[in-house]
Design a protein around this motif. Structure first.
Motif, PDB file in Angstrom:
ATOM      1  N   MET A  27      37.800  41.544  41.141  1.00  0.00           N
ATOM      2  CA  MET A  27      38.911  41.120  41.964  1.00  0.00           C
ATOM      3  C   MET A  27      40.186  41.199  41.123  1.00  0.00           C
ATOM      4  O   MET A  27      40.238  40.684  40.026  1.00  0.00           O
ATOM      5  CB  MET A  27      38.649  39.708  42.455  1.00  0.00           C
ATOM      6  N   LYS A  28      41.182  41.828  41.682  1.00  0.00           N
ATOM      7  CA  LYS A  28      42.434  41.979  40.953  1.00  0.00           C
ATOM      8  C   LYS A  28      43.158  40.643  40.853  1.00  0.00           C
ATOM      9  O   LYS A  28      42.969  39.749  41.674  1.00  0.00           O
ATOM     10  CB  LYS A  28      43.327  42.993  41.655  1.00  0.00           C
ATOM     11  N   LEU A  29      43.975  40.552  39.840  1.00  0.00           N
ATOM     12  CA  LEU A  29      44.732  39.320  39.602  1.00  0.00           C
ATOM     13  C   LEU A  29      45.675  39.014  40.760  1.00  0.00           C
ATOM     14  O   LEU A  29      45.835  37.855  41.152  1.00  0.00           O
ATOM     15  CB  LEU A  29      45.515  39.436  38.293  1.00  0.00           C
ATOM     16  N   SER A  30      46.272  40.049  41.341  1.00  0.00           N
ATOM     17  CA  SER A  30      47.203  39.823  42.449  1.00  0.00           C
ATOM     18  C   SER A  30      46.484  39.227  43.665  1.00  0.00           C
ATOM     19  O   SER A  30      47.048  38.412  44.390  1.00  0.00           O
ATOM     20  CB  SER A  30      47.912  41.111  42.831  1.00  0.00           C
ATOM     21  N   TYR A  31      45.236  39.640  43.898  1.00  0.00           N
ATOM     22  CA  TYR A  31      44.470  39.072  44.999  1.00  0.00           C
ATOM     23  C   TYR A  31      44.134  37.608  44.735  1.00  0.00           C
ATOM     24  O   TYR A  31      44.153  36.777  45.642  1.00  0.00           O
ATOM     25  CB  TYR A  31      43.177  39.851  45.231  1.00  0.00           C
ATOM     26  N   LYS A  32      43.818  37.283  43.496  1.00  0.00           N
ATOM     27  CA  LYS A  32      43.518  35.908  43.135  1.00  0.00           C
ATOM     28  C   LYS A  32      44.742  35.015  43.336  1.00  0.00           C
ATOM     29  O   LYS A  32      44.643  33.907  43.848  1.00  0.00           O
ATOM     30  CB  LYS A  32      43.044  35.819  41.689  1.00  0.00           C
ATOM     31  N   ILE A  33      45.894  35.512  42.937  1.00  0.00           N
ATOM     32  CA  ILE A  33      47.135  34.744  43.097  1.00  0.00           C
ATOM     33  C   ILE A  33      47.453  34.561  44.579  1.00  0.00           C
ATOM     34  O   ILE A  33      47.794  33.458  45.018  1.00  0.00           O
ATOM     35  CB  ILE A  33      48.295  35.426  42.345  1.00  0.00           C
ATOM     36  N   ALA A  34      47.307  35.637  45.353  1.00  0.00           N
ATOM     37  CA  ALA A  34      47.593  35.561  46.785  1.00  0.00           C
ATOM     38  C   ALA A  34      46.628  34.590  47.470  1.00  0.00           C
ATOM     39  O   ALA A  34      47.029  33.798  48.330  1.00  0.00           O
ATOM     40  CB  ALA A  34      47.496  36.937  47.418  1.00  0.00           C
ATOM     41  N   PHE A  35      45.359  34.639  47.100  1.00  0.00           N
ATOM     42  CA  PHE A  35      44.375  33.734  47.683  1.00  0.00           C
ATOM     43  C   PHE A  35      44.691  32.284  47.311  1.00  0.00           C
ATOM     44  O   PHE A  35      44.606  31.388  48.145  1.00  0.00           O
ATOM     45  CB  PHE A  35      42.969  34.110  47.211  1.00  0.00           C
TER      46      PHE A  35
END
Length: 67
Positions: free
Chosen positions: A1-9
């Motif tokens: 999982m990309k970091l940007s997806y983790k931040i968005a989630f």
């Protein structure tokens, strides 16, 4: 999982939690104001809810003309 997806989630979870808390407080205040309105202006909110503080601009004391 990309970091940007983790931040968005993470941001989405925080936003959802904020909405839930806001709706819960709003619902509680509305129930209290409705109870105060049912009692009439003779019974002040500090008698009904001695340990609560209600700050709402819609709460009126005394006779109010509907409209």
């Amino acid at each position: 999982m990309k970091l940007s997806y983790k931040i968005a989630f993470g941001l989405a979870v925080v936003a959802a939690a904020g909405v839930v808390v806001y709706l819960a407080r709003s619902s509680k205040t509305t129930r209290m104001l409705n109870q105060i309105a049912d009692e009439g202006y003779e019974t002040a909110h500090d008698i009904l809810f001695p340990d609560k503080k209600i700050n709402d601009k819609k709460l009126k004391y005394g006779p109010v003309i509907p409209g």
